[in-house]
Design a protein around this motif. Structure first.
Motif, PDB file in Angstrom:
ATOM      1  N   THR A  95     -30.789   8.191  53.067  1.00  0.00           N
ATOM      2  CA  THR A  95     -30.391   8.648  51.734  1.00  0.00           C
ATOM      3  C   THR A  95     -30.003  10.123  51.711  1.00  0.00           C
ATOM      4  OG1 THR A  95     -32.701   9.098  51.175  1.00  0.00           O
ATOM      5  CG2 THR A  95     -31.822   6.937  50.573  1.00  0.00           C
ATOM      6  N   LEU A  96     -30.179  10.822  52.824  1.00  0.00           N
ATOM      7  CA  LEU A  96     -29.804  12.232  52.898  1.00  0.00           C
ATOM      8  C   LEU A  96     -28.370  12.378  53.391  1.00  0.00           C
ATOM      9  CD1 LEU A  96     -32.987  13.989  54.361  1.00  0.00           C
ATOM     10  CD2 LEU A  96     -32.281  13.746  51.968  1.00  0.00           C
ATOM     11  N   SER A  97     -27.840  13.570  53.230  1.00  0.00           N
ATOM     12  CA  SER A  97     -26.467  13.845  53.628  1.00  0.00           C
ATOM     13  C   SER A  97     -26.358  14.009  55.140  1.00  0.00           C
ATOM     14  CB  SER A  97     -25.981  15.124  52.958  1.00  0.00           C
ATOM     15  OG  SER A  97     -26.702  16.251  53.470  1.00  0.00           O
ATOM     16  N   VAL A  98     -25.128  14.016  55.616  1.00  0.00           N
ATOM     17  CA  VAL A  98     -24.873  14.294  57.029  1.00  0.00           C
ATOM     18  C   VAL A  98     -25.427  15.670  57.394  1.00  0.00           C
ATOM     19  CG1 VAL A  98     -23.058  14.719  58.744  1.00  0.00           C
ATOM     20  CG2 VAL A  98     -22.843  12.802  57.133  1.00  0.00           C
ATOM     21  N   ALA A  99     -25.192  16.659  56.545  1.00  0.00           N
ATOM     22  CA  ALA A  99     -25.681  18.016  56.822  1.00  0.00           C
ATOM     23  C   ALA A  99     -27.193  18.053  56.934  1.00  0.00           C
ATOM     24  CB  ALA A  99     -25.209  18.965  55.716  1.00  0.00           C
ATOM     25  N   ASP A 100     -27.891  17.382  56.032  1.00  0.00           N
ATOM     26  CA  ASP A 100     -29.357  17.391  56.078  1.00  0.00           C
ATOM     27  C   ASP A 100     -29.884  16.657  57.301  1.00  0.00           C
ATOM     28  OD1 ASP A 100     -29.507  18.880  53.801  1.00  0.00           O
ATOM     29  OD2 ASP A 100     -29.864  17.180  52.463  1.00  0.00           O
ATOM     30  N   ALA A 122     -16.706  11.985  54.830  1.00  0.00           N
ATOM     31  CA  ALA A 122     -16.043  12.642  53.707  1.00  0.00           C
ATOM     32  C   ALA A 122     -16.373  14.134  53.638  1.00  0.00           C
ATOM     33  CB  ALA A 122     -16.437  11.958  52.401  1.00  0.00           C
ATOM     34  N   GLY A 123     -17.339  14.577  54.415  1.00  0.00           N
ATOM     35  CA  GLY A 123     -17.735  15.975  54.404  1.00  0.00           C
ATOM     36  C   GLY A 123     -19.221  16.102  54.671  1.00  0.00           C
ATOM     37  N   PRO A 124     -19.720  17.323  54.802  1.00  0.00           N
ATOM     38  CA  PRO A 124     -21.138  17.528  55.113  1.00  0.00           C
ATOM     39  C   PRO A 124     -22.091  16.900  54.115  1.00  0.00           C
ATOM     40  CG  PRO A 124     -19.898  19.572  55.379  1.00  0.00           C
ATOM     41  CD  PRO A 124     -18.978  18.601  54.734  1.00  0.00           C
ATOM     42  N   GLN A 125     -21.673  16.752  52.852  1.00  0.00           N
ATOM     43  CA  GLN A 125     -22.565  16.219  51.831  1.00  0.00           C
ATOM     44  C   GLN A 125     -22.480  14.702  51.678  1.00  0.00           C
ATOM     45  OE1 GLN A 125     -24.963  18.032  50.618  1.00  0.00           O
ATOM     46  NE2 GLN A 125     -24.106  19.690  51.874  1.00  0.00           N
ATOM     47  N   ALA A 126     -21.667  14.052  52.501  1.00  0.00           N
ATOM     48  CA  ALA A 126     -21.603  12.589  52.461  1.00  0.00           C
ATOM     49  C   ALA A 126     -22.925  11.996  52.933  1.00  0.00           C
ATOM     50  CB  ALA A 126     -20.461  12.094  53.342  1.00  0.00           C
ATOM     51  N   ARG A 127     -23.406  10.954  52.258  1.00  0.00           N
ATOM     52  CA  ARG A 127     -24.634  10.298  52.707  1.00  0.00           C
ATOM     53  C   ARG A 127     -24.410   9.660  54.073  1.00  0.00           C
ATOM     54  NH1 ARG A 127     -28.196   7.128  48.288  1.00  0.00           N
ATOM     55  NH2 ARG A 127     -28.124   5.635  49.991  1.00  0.00           N
ATOM     56  N   VAL A 128     -25.398   9.786  54.939  1.00  0.00           N
ATOM     57  CA  VAL A 128     -25.225   9.301  56.300  1.00  0.00           C
ATOM     58  C   VAL A 128     -25.092   7.788  56.334  1.00  0.00           C
ATOM     59  CG1 VAL A 128     -27.667   9.034  56.895  1.00  0.00           C
ATOM     60  CG2 VAL A 128     -26.021   9.690  58.674  1.00  0.00           C
ATOM     61  N   ASP A 129     -25.644   7.067  55.351  1.00  0.00           N
ATOM     62  CA  ASP A 129     -25.541   5.613  55.380  1.00  0.00           C
ATOM     63  C   ASP A 129     -24.184   5.107  54.914  1.00  0.00           C
ATOM     64  OD1 ASP A 129     -25.809   6.159  52.707  1.00  0.00           O
ATOM     65  OD2 ASP A 129     -27.569   4.879  52.376  1.00  0.00           O
TER      66      ASP A 129
END
Length: 392
Positions: free
Chosen positions: A233-238, A278-285
């Motif tokens: 549920t976290l972003s790619v960046a996180d 889609a970018g660093p804030q995209a959800r990893v799932d």
């Protein structure tokens, strides 16, 4: 139950019919799906990379049985695979997809591997992969002595296992899924407690703490990365920051997190590891399987890598992602990292490993240098034929 026992007698492999499905390893779940469809008498069977976790003998038996059923008209089989030998040996007609489009095909009898390669990759030469440099290995960096661990049902899954991996060396562990590989990786990752034995990294006792993993350069590419290596549920960046969000330059005084620094680093890693999102804030799932694996790869390999533990790192991925991930593993090894590679893909082990050991029923039963190894010989030991204690 009698009908199931009779059915298993006709199959090239079987499972414990009393085992809960949730307790099965990834490879066993794949076998279960194949067995279930055959047992239910399906008339159309769509197999998506069905042999990725089978031994060569099992793979040949499964596809030969599917071919025989298709020849009688009892079954129509659609086989989705990246393994050209499977296509040439068992299919009658082939269609090659490239970039989501039909890139060619025809009757298999009129094609060869070179033709399939040209259809798959086009006329452009394939990008060169990282070379397997011949180099002397260093001192043992990971050492396991008499390690034992239980599975989720309380039975011994890892039995008195001893193994060492030196710096600058890839040790490959081959084995049919469900022979203790998952439990071994979970012990090394700190996700499962050992019953007995000792572990050391860099010559010091290894307690599997997060701090130890960071300071000793222990990195992990686990099976099913979205479930075991990410917070979905976290972003790619996180997710890229899970190893070091609490240390400088990503942590400020007072325990605050520098979101700007985390996002800047994420953008750099997204470009460097070619993560499509889609970018660093995209959800990893929301990412494809290959890009989830690239995300984990970027997080684990972007720092000081001295020990890499990887389990089925390319399972189910396409050619491009597989080639890239294997190159990254070789780069880590060539840079001096110790690599423990657990894989059910013998081609992968024969390509990458310096030494290969076979794990059967939680024990290491066979060991051989890669240059003398053959898939047939390793496969025999994986299935319990001629098994003898290994000296890894």
């Amino acid at each position: 139950r009698r009908a199931i026992d009779v059915f298993f007698e006709r199959m090239p492999f079987r499972l414990d019919p009393d085992a809960p499905a949730v307790s099965l390893a990834a490879g066993e779940k794949q076998k279960l799906e194949i067995l279930k469809q055959l047992y239910l008498g399906a008339r159309v069977l769509i197999l998506d990379e069905p042999t990725s976790v089978l031994t060569p003998q099992e793979a040949d038996e499964v596809l030969s049985r599917a071919r025989a059923l298709a020849d009688t008209g009892a079954l129509t089989v659609v086989l989705i695979t990246h393994k050209f030998p499977e296509v040439l040996a068992h299919a009658r007609e082939v269609t090659v997809l490239r970039g989501g489009r039909n890139a060619g095909g025809g009757q298999v009898a009129g094609l060869d591997a070179n033709a399939l390669v040209r259809m798959t990759f086009g006329e452009r030469p394939m990008a060169a992969t990282t070379e397997h440099e011949e180099r002397p290995t260093g001192v043992p960096y990971l050492e396991l002595r008499g390690l034992s661990a239980l599975n989720d049902r309380g039975a011994l899954a890892v039995r008195d296992l001893s193994l060492s991996v030196a710096s600058g060396e890839i040790v490959g562990i081959a084995g049919v899924s469900g022979n203790g590989q998952r439990e071994l990786v979970e012990v090394l990752a700190g996700q499962r407690e050992p019953e007995a034995g000792e572990m050391s990294v860099a010559g010091q006792p290894y307690h599997r703490t997060r701090k130890e993993m960071r300071t000793r350069g222990v990195c992990l590419l686990a099976e099913e990365p979205l479930a075991s290596s990410c917070v979905r549920t976290l972003s790619v960046a996180d997710n890229l920051a899970l190893r070091d969000f609490d240390v400088a330059p990503f942590a400020r005084a007072g325990g605050l997190v520098d979101r700007k620094a985390i996002e800047q680093r994420a953008r750099t890693l997204i470009d460097r590891f070619r993560i499509r999102c889609a970018g660093p804030q995209a959800r990893v799932d929301t990412l494809s399987g290959g890009n989830v694996q690239r995300t984990v790869l970027a997080r684990e390999l972007s720092g000081d890598v001295r020990l890499l533990i990887a389990q089925n790192p390319c399972l189910g991925l396409d050619f491009a992602a597989t080639g890239e991930i294997r190159s990254r593993i070789l780069e880590a090894r060539n840079s001096g990292a110790a690599v423990l590679l657990l894989s059910e893909d013998l081609d992968e082990l024969l390509e990458l490993a310096d030494r290969i050991v076979v794990m059967l029923e939680g024990r290491l039963v066979f060991a051989i240098d890669r240059r003398r190894a053959s898939a047939t010989e390793i496969g025999r030991h994986m299935t319990g034929h001629h098994a003898a204690p290994a000296t890894p």
